[in-house]
Design a protein around this motif. Structure first.
Motif, short mmCIF file in Angstrom:
data_model
loop_
_atom_site.label_atom_id
_atom_site.label_comp_id
_atom_site.label_asym_id
_atom_site.label_seq_id
_atom_site.Cartn_x
_atom_site.Cartn_y
_atom_site.Cartn_z
N UNK A 48 2.39 3.94 -5.16
CA UNK A 48 2.01 3.28 -6.42
C UNK A 48 2.27 1.78 -6.43
N UNK A 49 3.08 1.25 -5.54
CA UNK A 49 3.47 -0.16 -5.61
C UNK A 49 2.27 -1.10 -5.55
N UNK A 50 1.38 -0.89 -4.59
CA UNK A 50 0.22 -1.77 -4.46
C UNK A 50 -0.69 -1.64 -5.68
N UNK A 51 -0.80 -0.44 -6.24
CA UNK A 51 -1.65 -0.26 -7.41
C UNK A 51 -1.07 -0.93 -8.65
N UNK A 52 0.25 -0.96 -8.75
CA UNK A 52 0.89 -1.69 -9.85
C UNK A 52 0.58 -3.17 -9.73
N UNK A 101 0.47 0.47 -20.83
CA UNK A 101 -0.83 0.10 -20.24
C UNK A 101 -0.86 0.44 -18.76
N UNK A 102 0.23 0.14 -18.07
CA UNK A 102 0.31 0.47 -16.64
C UNK A 102 0.31 1.98 -16.45
N UNK A 103 1.04 2.68 -17.27
CA UNK A 103 1.10 4.14 -17.16
C UNK A 103 -0.28 4.77 -17.35
N UNK A 104 -1.05 4.26 -18.31
CA UNK A 104 -2.39 4.79 -18.55
C UNK A 104 -3.33 4.49 -17.40
N UNK A 105 -3.23 3.30 -16.83
CA UNK A 105 -4.16 2.92 -15.75
C UNK A 105 -3.83 3.62 -14.44
N UNK A 106 -2.60 4.04 -14.28
CA UNK A 106 -2.15 4.70 -13.05
C UNK A 106 -2.03 6.20 -13.32
N UNK A 107 -3.13 6.84 -13.53
CA UNK A 107 -3.13 8.26 -13.88
C UNK A 107 -2.40 9.07 -12.82
N UNK A 108 -1.42 9.85 -13.27
CA UNK A 108 -0.65 10.69 -12.36
C UNK A 108 0.73 10.17 -12.06
N UNK A 155 8.94 7.24 -12.09
CA UNK A 155 8.47 6.53 -10.89
C UNK A 155 8.00 5.13 -11.24
N UNK A 156 7.25 4.99 -12.33
CA UNK A 156 6.79 3.67 -12.75
C UNK A 156 7.98 2.76 -13.02
N UNK A 157 8.99 3.26 -13.72
CA UNK A 157 10.19 2.45 -13.99
C UNK A 157 10.87 2.01 -12.70
N UNK A 206 8.70 -0.66 -10.90
CA UNK A 206 8.78 -1.94 -11.61
C UNK A 206 10.14 -2.61 -11.38
N UNK A 207 11.20 -1.83 -11.40
CA UNK A 207 12.53 -2.37 -11.17
C UNK A 207 12.64 -2.96 -9.76
N UNK A 208 12.12 -2.23 -8.77
CA UNK A 208 12.15 -2.71 -7.38
C UNK A 208 11.35 -4.00 -7.24
#
Length: 118
Positions: free
Chosen positions: A27-31, A44-51, A56-58, A61-63
């Motif tokens: 997911x990193x590159x897609x974020x 917004x990020x959660x919606x665009x990255x379906x699944x 994981x998103x948190x 983003x923290x990294x």
């Protein structure tokens, strides 16, 4: 002799290996891709990255924030508002992602247009 904890990512000297280590998380590159269009909020990020899971998103983003690739801005509002954007270091990755998009379009995507060219 005292052993000091080490972070293996900081021991990598090769710039290609170091960059790959940062970008290799799922997911990193897609974020980063999604942040190329501007400031985004978590939902917004959660919606665009379906699944992607919120956990994981948190983590991603923290990294990315720890690596200096994104900037996290928190607003003292109720409810709290948090926004994410690419830093200068993160914006420098846009060319890498565009190269990946170009490569994928040319060699990996089997679009209808490519099938007609055969």
């Amino acid at each position: 002799m005292e052993l000091l904890p080490t972070n293996p990512i900081n021991e990598i000297i090769c710039p290609v290996a170091r960059t790959a280590q940062i970008l290799s998380g799922k997911w990193t590159i897609l974020i980063i891709r999604d942040l190329t269009t501007g400031i985004k909020r978590f939902n917004q990020l959660e919606r665009s990255l379906q699944g992607i899971s919120p956990k994981t998103l948190s983590e991603r983003l923290r990294t990315l924030e720890e690596e200096g690739i994104i900037i996290r801005t928190t607003f003292a509002e109720v409810p709290p508002r948090v926004e994410y954007e690419l830093s200068e270091k993160g914006r420098d990755l846009v060319g890498v992602i565009e190269s990946m998009r170009s490569y994928g379009t040319q060699w990996l995507c089997h679009c209808a247009d490519k099938e007609q060219d055969k």
